[in-house]
Design a protein around this motif. Structure first.
Motif, PDB file in Angstrom:
ATOM      1  N   ARG A   1      60.911  31.347  42.517  1.00  0.00           N
ATOM      2  CA  ARG A   1      61.572  31.611  41.097  1.00  0.00           C
ATOM      3  C   ARG A   1      60.427  30.696  39.975  1.00  0.00           C
ATOM      4  O   ARG A   1      60.374  31.457  38.876  1.00  0.00           O
ATOM      5  N   PHE A   2      59.864  29.731  40.307  1.00  0.00           N
ATOM      6  CA  PHE A   2      59.035  29.105  39.651  1.00  0.00           C
ATOM      7  C   PHE A   2      57.820  29.947  39.285  1.00  0.00           C
ATOM      8  O   PHE A   2      57.154  30.056  38.017  1.00  0.00           O
ATOM      9  N   VAL A   3      57.115  30.395  40.354  1.00  0.00           N
ATOM     10  CA  VAL A   3      55.750  31.219  40.247  1.00  0.00           C
ATOM     11  C   VAL A   3      56.143  32.737  39.621  1.00  0.00           C
ATOM     12  O   VAL A   3      55.066  33.341  39.314  1.00  0.00           O
ATOM     13  N   GLY A   4      57.370  33.170  39.871  1.00  0.00           N
ATOM     14  CA  GLY A   4      57.480  34.385  39.282  1.00  0.00           C
ATOM     15  C   GLY A   4      57.546  35.661  40.264  1.00  0.00           C
ATOM     16  O   GLY A   4      57.518  36.937  40.011  1.00  0.00           O
ATOM     17  N   THR A   5      57.612  35.243  41.591  1.00  0.00           N
ATOM     18  CA  THR A   5      57.548  36.308  42.608  1.00  0.00           C
ATOM     19  C   THR A   5      58.933  36.591  43.169  1.00  0.00           C
ATOM     20  O   THR A   5      59.166  37.650  43.765  1.00  0.00           O
ATOM     21  N   ASP A   6      60.102  35.979  42.490  1.00  0.00           N
ATOM     22  CA  ASP A   6      61.225  36.315  42.371  1.00  0.00           C
ATOM     23  C   ASP A   6      62.052  36.260  40.832  1.00  0.00           C
ATOM     24  O   ASP A   6      61.775  35.245  40.338  1.00  0.00           O
ATOM     25  N   GLY A   7      62.719  36.901  40.495  1.00  0.00           N
ATOM     26  CA  GLY A   7      63.556  36.985  39.173  1.00  0.00           C
ATOM     27  C   GLY A   7      62.480  37.503  37.982  1.00  0.00           C
ATOM     28  O   GLY A   7      61.416  37.713  38.279  1.00  0.00           O
ATOM     29  N   ALA A   8      63.364  37.118  36.786  1.00  0.00           N
ATOM     30  CA  ALA A   8      62.657  37.591  35.563  1.00  0.00           C
ATOM     31  C   ALA A   8      62.824  36.605  34.565  1.00  0.00           C
ATOM     32  O   ALA A   8      63.005  36.831  33.311  1.00  0.00           O
ATOM     33  N   TYR A   9      62.509  35.289  35.096  1.00  0.00           N
ATOM     34  CA  TYR A   9      62.575  34.084  34.074  1.00  0.00           C
ATOM     35  C   TYR A   9      61.742  34.133  32.940  1.00  0.00           C
ATOM     36  O   TYR A   9      62.271  33.515  32.057  1.00  0.00           O
ATOM     37  N   GLY A  10      60.555  34.268  33.263  1.00  0.00           N
ATOM     38  CA  GLY A  10      59.461  34.216  32.077  1.00  0.00           C
ATOM     39  C   GLY A  10      59.970  35.464  30.818  1.00  0.00           C
ATOM     40  O   GLY A  10      60.065  34.910  29.779  1.00  0.00           O
ATOM     41  N   GLU A  11      60.282  36.495  31.472  1.00  0.00           N
ATOM     42  CA  GLU A  11      60.814  37.581  30.484  1.00  0.00           C
ATOM     43  C   GLU A  11      61.964  37.132  29.622  1.00  0.00           C
ATOM     44  O   GLU A  11      62.226  37.493  28.482  1.00  0.00           O
ATOM     45  N   GLN A  12      62.922  36.439  30.463  1.00  0.00           N
ATOM     46  CA  GLN A  12      63.984  35.994  29.658  1.00  0.00           C
ATOM     47  C   GLN A  12      63.617  34.877  28.607  1.00  0.00           C
ATOM     48  O   GLN A  12      64.428  34.866  27.576  1.00  0.00           O
ATOM     49  N   LEU A  13      62.649  34.265  28.598  1.00  0.00           N
ATOM     50  CA  LEU A  13      62.091  33.420  27.671  1.00  0.00           C
ATOM     51  C   LEU A  13      61.480  34.136  26.410  1.00  0.00           C
ATOM     52  O   LEU A  13      61.179  33.555  25.721  1.00  0.00           O
ATOM     53  N   GLY A  14      61.235  35.344  26.768  1.00  0.00           N
ATOM     54  CA  GLY A  14      60.320  36.175  25.540  1.00  0.00           C
ATOM     55  C   GLY A  14      58.733  36.024  25.959  1.00  0.00           C
ATOM     56  O   GLY A  14      58.155  36.275  25.346  1.00  0.00           O
TER      57      GLY A  14
END
Ligand SMILES: N[C@@H](CCC(=O)N[C@@H](CS)C(=O)NCC(=O)O)C(=O)O
Length: 337
Positions: free
Chosen positions: A272-285
């Protein structure tokens, strides 16, 4: 009917304009640089070398936000600000974020209409005295001339402490840090008071640092952290989670050295931290790899601390309570999930 429609349309335009103005992320992207307010020169926190390059703990936070937005930590325009000028500069939009040893207080949020994004350094106020005075503790300072910088939390704390302990105080407030150090070095005051971290930095500016001691007493809580304007939650989240990315990276064991391994990891938290799972960065814009960009360009919280103010620096400040909660300190970041 028509007039109502026109009025509503005008209100809509105003509303949109209001929101557009509060879109700091778009402003930063359009400009191509982050305007970051820093101190005018405090070794380890924010200082400019002879080539004009800025470095330090507070500077690295500016670089982390620029890394998250641009994948380029050099896209920062540093705006050196005195203690008194820092909050007006933020309120007027002259900077996008303030990263300058500023204490989180109620008044600075409620009255000045600002928001602290988190606590990057848990500090407290202390005292520096010449070793030759043979003072062992703050309770022996009654009747002293005490120098401090105006526009800071330090004056009020010193007044409270001396009053509470029924000691006489002659407080000398000066506008810049250089004037404070000079007055102390010239013997115009017996004591210099400010946040303990800064006492270590200021001691290095004295002709003979070893001739001065920082007393063991800590008289206040000074939670220091980055500050933004109210009314732009998207931007507040970006600044806040950039700090939490630095802390979470350290907690997850992700550093500049182990980043490549982390990118291949199958641990859920690391993915989740590195972005290989989820879309957390996109959620932040931002982008999927927003947190990777921070670690790649700046390191994790522990690396930033040690390099600038900790064991690998001339300040040599112990991690103390700024150690992670999982290692005995109180630094605790909410999780990325
Ligand atoms: N944390 C306190 C004190 C911050 C502060 O500005 N301290 C002075 C210490 S003398 C300083 O850092 N000066 C550096 C500068 O002005 O460049 C606050 O937020 O008011």
């Amino acid at each position: 009917m028509n007039r109502i429609a026109t009025a509503l349309a005008a209100a809509g335009v105003l509303l949109t304009a209001g929101f557009a103005h509060a879109d700091t992320l778009s402003d930063v992207k359009a400009r191509g640089t982050l305007k970051c307010g820093v101190s005018q020169g405090l070794a380890g926190f924010s200082a400019k070398d002879d080539k004009g390059a800025w470095s330090g703990f507070d500077v690295d936070f500016c670089r982390a936000v620029a890394a998250a937005v641009f994948d380029d930590p050099s896209k920062v325009e540093y705006v050196p600000l005195s203690a008194e000028a820092r909050f007006p500069a933020l309120q007027k939009g002259e900077i996008d974020v303030l990263s300058r040893n500023s204490t989180w207080t109620l008044q600075r949020e409620a009255e000045l209409k600002l928001l602290f994004a988190g606590i990057s350094y848990y500090d407290g106020q202390g005292f520096m005295v010449p070793a030759g005075k043979n003072v062992m503790g703050a309770l022996e300072l009654g009747g002293s001339k005490v120098c401090t910088q105006s526009g800071t939390t330090s004056a009020l704390n010193a007044q409270d402490y001396f009053k509470q302990n029924k000691m006489e105080l002659e407080l000398i407030q000066l506008p810049t840090v250089d004037e404070v150090v000079k007055a102390y070095a010239d013997g115009k005051c017996d004591v210099l008071t400010t946040d303990v971290s800064q006492l270590y930095a200021l001691r290095l500016k004295l002709p003979k640092p070893a001739d001065h001691i920082v007393l063991p007493d800590v008289i206040s809580k000074e939670p220091l952290g980055p500050v933004v304007r109210q009314g732009d939650d998207v931007w507040l989240n970006i600044v806040k989670w950039s700090l939490y990315a630095l802390l979470n990276a350290e907690e997850l064991g992700i550093s500049t050295a182990s980043l490549d391994q982390a990118l291949k990891s199958d641990k859920p938290d690391v993915k989740r931290f590195v972005g290989t799972d989820g879309a957390y960065g996109e959620q932040l814009g931002l982008t999927k790899d927003w947190a990777v960009r921070i670690v790649k360009n700046v390191g994790n919280y522990g690396e930033v601390f040690e390099r600038n103010i900790g064991s690998q620096s001339s300040l040599g400040i112990p991690r103390g309570i700024n150690q992670l909660w999982s290692a005995g300190g109180i630094q605790y970041a909410p999780p990325i999930r």
